[in-house]
Design an enzyme around this catalytic site. Sequence first.
Site, PDB file in Angstrom:
ATOM      1  CG  ASN A   1       1.942   7.995  -8.770  1.00 35.39           C
ATOM      2  OD1 ASN A   1       2.592   9.004  -8.986  1.00 35.39           O
ATOM      3  ND2 ASN A   1       1.617   7.600  -7.546  1.00 35.39           N
TER       4      ASN A   1
ATOM      5  CG  HIS B   1      -5.581   5.842  -8.529  1.00 29.55           C
ATOM      6  ND1 HIS B   1      -5.072   4.698  -9.102  1.00 29.55           N
ATOM      7  CD2 HIS B   1      -4.628   6.265  -7.663  1.00 29.55           C
ATOM      8  CE1 HIS B   1      -3.877   4.443  -8.599  1.00 29.55           C
ATOM      9  NE2 HIS B   1      -3.579   5.378  -7.722  1.00 29.55           N
TER      10      HIS B   1
ATOM     11  CG  ASP C   1      -4.257   6.555  -0.193  1.00 29.44           C
ATOM     12  OD1 ASP C   1      -3.976   6.626  -1.402  1.00 29.44           O
ATOM     13  OD2 ASP C   1      -3.684   5.777   0.606  1.00 29.44           O
TER      14      ASP C   1
HETATM   15  P1  AMP Z   1      -0.536   4.566  -6.835  1.00 32.31           P
HETATM   16  O1  AMP Z   1       0.887   4.492  -6.396  1.00 32.31           O
HETATM   17  O2  AMP Z   1      -0.818   5.835  -7.613  1.00 32.31           O
HETATM   18  O3  AMP Z   1      -0.994   3.326  -7.558  1.00 32.31           O
HETATM   19  O4  AMP Z   1      -1.380   4.725  -5.507  1.00 32.31           O
HETATM   20  C1  AMP Z   1      -2.212   3.751  -4.991  1.00 32.31           C
HETATM   21  C2  AMP Z   1      -2.788   4.299  -3.714  1.00 32.31           C
HETATM   22  O5  AMP Z   1      -3.862   3.472  -3.335  1.00 32.31           O
HETATM   23  C3  AMP Z   1      -1.801   4.344  -2.547  1.00 32.31           C
HETATM   24  O6  AMP Z   1      -1.727   5.680  -2.038  1.00 32.31           O
HETATM   25  C4  AMP Z   1      -2.417   3.393  -1.523  1.00 32.31           C
HETATM   26  O7  AMP Z   1      -2.246   3.829  -0.199  1.00 32.31           O
HETATM   27  C5  AMP Z   1      -3.881   3.384  -1.930  1.00 32.31           C
HETATM   28  N1  AMP Z   1      -4.631   2.174  -1.602  1.00 32.31           N
HETATM   29  C6  AMP Z   1      -4.245   0.893  -1.793  1.00 32.31           C
HETATM   30  N2  AMP Z   1      -5.221   0.049  -1.424  1.00 32.31           N
HETATM   31  C7  AMP Z   1      -6.261   0.811  -0.993  1.00 32.31           C
HETATM   32  C8  AMP Z   1      -7.560   0.536  -0.481  1.00 32.31           C
HETATM   33  N3  AMP Z   1      -7.998  -0.727  -0.328  1.00 32.31           N
HETATM   34  N4  AMP Z   1      -8.351   1.570  -0.141  1.00 32.31           N
HETATM   35  C9  AMP Z   1      -7.916   2.848  -0.282  1.00 32.31           C
HETATM   36  N5  AMP Z   1      -6.702   3.179  -0.784  1.00 32.31           N
HETATM   37  C10 AMP Z   1      -5.878   2.178  -1.123  1.00 32.31           C
END
Ligand code: AMP
Length: 115
Positions: free
Chosen positions: A87, A100, A30
């Site tokens: 989520n 994810h 992440d």
């Molecule tokens: P969610 O709230 O479940 O949609 O979580 C999305 C997650 O993706 C968050 O914890 C972000 O920090 C992570 N995230 C967003 N963009 C990227 C990226 N380019 N590479 C890795 N993680 C990411």
Amino acid sequence: MDECIFCKIVLGQLPAKFVYQDDDIIAIKDIHPKAPIHLLVMPRKHRESLKDIKREDQEVLGKLLLVVQKVAADAKIAEDGYKVFINSGHDAGQIVFHLHLHVLGGWKKAPRWDV
Ligand code: AMP
Ligand code: ZN
């Protein structure tokens, strides 16, 4: 899908720190970790959230948990324990609409984190 950042990572169009990949699934670090170890495990195939999964996804959905097991072991958090969550939808705080699993752990190694 065209604007999905995780699809772009799957396709190699955006960088990410991969910790696992196979024909169906990738796992990355992440970008804004909420724990000492914070990994994201996802199917390569775009599914917006749990509301979009189909019966044909059953095998990959099961395999996601086996990949969680593997990446947790590789990250050396399997013995101490870790959180796994999804989520699904706006109200749950989903911000990237490509299904994810979050894998968080490692607090014992860096106890200042409190997630
Ligand atoms: P969610 O709230 O479940 O949609 O979580 C999305 C997650 O993706 C968050 O914890 C972000 O920090 C992570 N995230 C967003 N963009 C990227 C990226 N380019 N590479 C890795 N993680 C990411
Ligand atoms: Zn996607």
